[in-house]
Design a protein around this motif. Structure first.
Motif, mmCIF file in Angstrom:
data_model
loop_
_atom_site.group_PDB
_atom_site.id
_atom_site.type_symbol
_atom_site.label_atom_id
_atom_site.label_comp_id
_atom_site.label_asym_id
_atom_site.label_seq_id
_atom_site.Cartn_x
_atom_site.Cartn_y
_atom_site.Cartn_z
ATOM 1 N N PHE A 24 5.211 5.043 -4.678
ATOM 2 C CA PHE A 24 6.487 5.051 -5.399
ATOM 3 C C PHE A 24 6.439 4.119 -6.607
ATOM 4 C CE2 PHE A 24 7.152 6.367 -1.086
ATOM 5 C CZ PHE A 24 7.989 7.462 -1.212
ATOM 6 N N HIS A 25 5.189 3.894 -7.100
ATOM 7 C CA HIS A 25 4.968 3.136 -8.339
ATOM 8 C C HIS A 25 5.577 1.739 -8.265
ATOM 9 C CE1 HIS A 25 3.662 7.051 -9.694
ATOM 10 N NE2 HIS A 25 4.858 7.544 -9.443
ATOM 11 N N TYR A 26 5.594 1.179 -7.056
ATOM 12 C CA TYR A 26 6.133 -0.170 -6.830
ATOM 13 C C TYR A 26 7.554 -0.304 -7.365
ATOM 14 C CZ TYR A 26 1.166 -0.737 -6.062
ATOM 15 O OH TYR A 26 -0.122 -0.557 -5.604
ATOM 16 N N PHE A 27 8.276 0.817 -7.327
ATOM 17 C CA PHE A 27 9.668 0.871 -7.803
ATOM 18 C C PHE A 27 9.782 0.454 -9.274
ATOM 19 C CE2 PHE A 27 11.771 0.069 -3.355
ATOM 20 C CZ PHE A 27 11.252 1.261 -2.909
ATOM 21 N N THR A 28 8.696 0.501 -10.020
ATOM 22 C CA THR A 28 8.676 0.030 -11.405
ATOM 23 C C THR A 28 8.416 1.210 -12.332
ATOM 24 O OG1 THR A 28 7.781 -2.095 -10.650
ATOM 25 C CG2 THR A 28 7.634 -1.617 -13.016
ATOM 26 N N GLY A 33 0.819 -1.206 0.000
ATOM 27 C CA GLY A 33 0.000 0.000 0.000
ATOM 28 C C GLY A 33 0.851 1.254 0.000
ATOM 29 N N SER A 34 1.964 1.227 0.745
ATOM 30 C CA SER A 34 2.865 2.376 0.764
ATOM 31 C C SER A 34 3.697 2.454 -0.508
ATOM 32 C CB SER A 34 3.784 2.296 1.980
ATOM 33 O OG SER A 34 3.056 2.439 3.172
ATOM 34 N N ASN A 51 0.506 2.508 -11.306
ATOM 35 C CA ASN A 51 -0.302 2.871 -10.151
ATOM 36 C C ASN A 51 -0.977 1.682 -9.477
ATOM 37 O OD1 ASN A 51 0.096 5.714 -10.136
ATOM 38 N ND2 ASN A 51 -1.245 5.890 -11.906
ATOM 39 N N TRP A 52 -0.766 0.480 -9.984
ATOM 40 C CA TRP A 52 -1.369 -0.670 -9.322
ATOM 41 C C TRP A 52 -0.572 -1.933 -9.605
ATOM 42 C CZ3 TRP A 52 -3.192 1.276 -13.883
ATOM 43 C CH2 TRP A 52 -3.407 0.377 -14.926
ATOM 44 N N PHE A 78 4.754 -10.468 -7.206
ATOM 45 C CA PHE A 78 3.571 -9.713 -7.619
ATOM 46 C C PHE A 78 3.649 -9.430 -9.117
ATOM 47 C CE2 PHE A 78 6.833 -6.782 -6.246
ATOM 48 C CZ PHE A 78 6.792 -5.733 -7.144
ATOM 49 N N PHE A 79 2.551 -8.916 -9.656
ATOM 50 C CA PHE A 79 2.463 -8.629 -11.086
ATOM 51 C C PHE A 79 2.045 -7.177 -11.282
ATOM 52 C CE2 PHE A 79 -0.132 -8.527 -15.043
ATOM 53 C CZ PHE A 79 0.877 -8.826 -15.951
ATOM 54 N N VAL A 80 2.769 -6.468 -12.155
ATOM 55 C CA VAL A 80 2.443 -5.086 -12.507
ATOM 56 C C VAL A 80 1.834 -5.066 -13.909
ATOM 57 C CG1 VAL A 80 3.367 -2.796 -13.024
ATOM 58 C CG2 VAL A 80 4.242 -4.089 -11.065
#
Length: 239
Positions: free
Chosen positions: A90-94, A85-86, A106-107, A124-126
């Motif tokens: 930071f765009h999941y560092f991606t 969630g945090s 964003n998700w 996880f999957f972006v």
């Protein structure tokens, strides 16, 4: 969210302080990226992160309520809510460029986490849907912490970076003042050399004449332009 929780949950990003308040980095992540295709073209990026033992211990101290060094269903849900969630901020560092234009991540989905050899693993999957066209499409993806509080090393399938981040004299010293040469100091201290990786693909990649490469991405420089990340570049189109 309490500041201490956000610090640990967001891979020890010091969210309450200015970017250059302290020396960097203080967390280490080995990230494996697999580029997934579906019947229409690019679908997104599968990721597997191995967190360093110190970061693992910090996160376990927060979410491992029964102190068994494992993650049950409730603890996993808590970890996803707090950490991922945090990381959304930071765009999941991606970070992604599609035909040279920035795509904002964003998700993410399909998150899970577990322990392996004393370290926490995130998977996880972006999603990033780019439909194949007659004119080839080009997508570039890099994984990094834009604040450089975490050092992200890209690794290949089944392999780690082989370095010990604790060899950096400032890695465990959060009171040290930041310097423009933080990146060079960390690289020189640990002896890290980025492996020459080959892009990894899954799904329907064979349907689109996919070509991939790996190397420095000057157009994705970060940390006030001082760091040039490594990135995967993939080109594909309708056959």
């Amino acid at each position: 969210m309490h500041v201490a929780m956000r610090v640990a949950a967001c891979c020890l990003l010091l969210l309450a302080a200015p970017t250059l308040a302290i020396a960097h980095p203080h967390a280490f992540i080995e990230a494996q990226v697999t580029i997934r295709f579906d019947d229409d073209g690019l679908a997104g990026f599968e990721q597997r992160w191995r967190l360093d033992p110190m970061l693992t211990a910090t996160l376990l101290d927060i979410v491992d309520k029964d102190h068994d060094q494992k993650l049950n269903t409730a603890e996993l849900a808590d970890l996803e809510d707090t950490s991922m969630g945090s990381l959304k901020d930071f765009h999941y560092f991606t970070f992604v460029l599609i035909d040279g234009q920035s795509f904002e991540v964003n998700w993410m989905e399909d998150f899970t986490a577990y322990m392996e050899d004393g370290c926490m693993i995130y998977e996880f999957f972006v999603p990033c849907h780019v439909k194949a066209a007659k004119n080839p499409r080009t997508v570039k993806v890099a994984v990094y912490d834009p604040t450089f509080f975490s050092f992200v090393a890209l690794v290949g399938e089944g392999g780690g970076s082989g370095i010990d981040p604790s060899k950096d004299p400032q890695f465990a010293n959060p009171s040290a003042q930041a310097q423009p040469g933080d990146f060079e100091r960390f690289i020189n201290s640990t002896g890290f050399e980025q492996a020459d990786l080959k892009p990894s693909f899954s799904g329907a990649a064979n349907n689109f004449g996919v070509q991939g490469s790996f190397g420095k991405a000057k157009d994705m420089a970060y940390y006030q332009g001082l760091i040039i990340p490594d990135a995967f570049t993939v080109t594909f189109g309708q056959q």
